[in-house]
Design a protein around this motif. Sequence first.
Motif: not given
Length: 309
Positions: A272-281, A115-130
Amino acid sequence: MDLDSKIYVAGHRGMVGSAIVRSLKNKGFTNIVFKSSSELDLTNQKAVDDFFAAEKPDYVFMAAAKVGGIVANNTYRAQFLYDNLMIESNVIHACYVHEVKKMLFLGSSCIYPKLAEQPIHEDSLLTGPLEYTNEPYAIAKIAGIKLCETYRDQYGSDFISAMPTNLYGPNDNYDLKNSHVLPALIRKFHVAKVEDKPEVEVWGTGTVLREFLYVDDLAEACFFLMKNYSDKQTVNVGYGKDLTIRELAETVKEVIEFDGQLKFDASKPDGTPRKLMSSERINQLGWKAKISLKEGIKKVYAEVDKSDW
């Protein structure tokens, strides 16, 4: 990398590894080494160490992994965790021991919380259940990222990691028991068209959102990162847009020119309900995907061998 630098592509027969090999050859690199899984068992530490001692590669693209879709991930949970832990541990450690100049480790977008916040940024790693269905694979990939980070911290190894979104392209897996959603849909719609079926069954509700990246775009991103990036922070690699599984199915239906109906089986897992990556970096570093989804589906459908479907 010089054109004669020795480059090892682990997993060269897979979709990602073969795309990286194609990209390197197209750019004029002439000293590329690889071994098939029957020639080199990457879960065997001594075999991996012996290979690195003999070949002494300068650069390594780590694209080898045991992969599969929802069913495979959820059925072979211990196998996916063990095999991937062994493969990445052996290769990454050998890169350190044999003083590889630079190594790129490829992970997966499933490393991020369900349930990571969308779009998913790299710093979302290890912030919640998989997501439960692919948790073992995700945990193995997270361990690979952390190996890269800690070898950089402790030994100064120039190991970087990239996290691609959902991929498709040449050398994809079209086995309906083990494939991901896009190749499965391509095969289903093709068979339905050939057999003049009235409908195609699509797993799930069709409402979940997914992002897809053509694998040759990923290969270009990997080469770009090898040349231009050196940091412990992992880098997302995505297309930048997502769509529902229903929209995906309708796009495949249009490309294949199937005239029947779609039937969604809500009893099957959505994931997973949604899985959009942030490719901003990586976009800010100067790389952006080029191949649109429809264009990519047309390319793979034209190229894939459909004879055993």
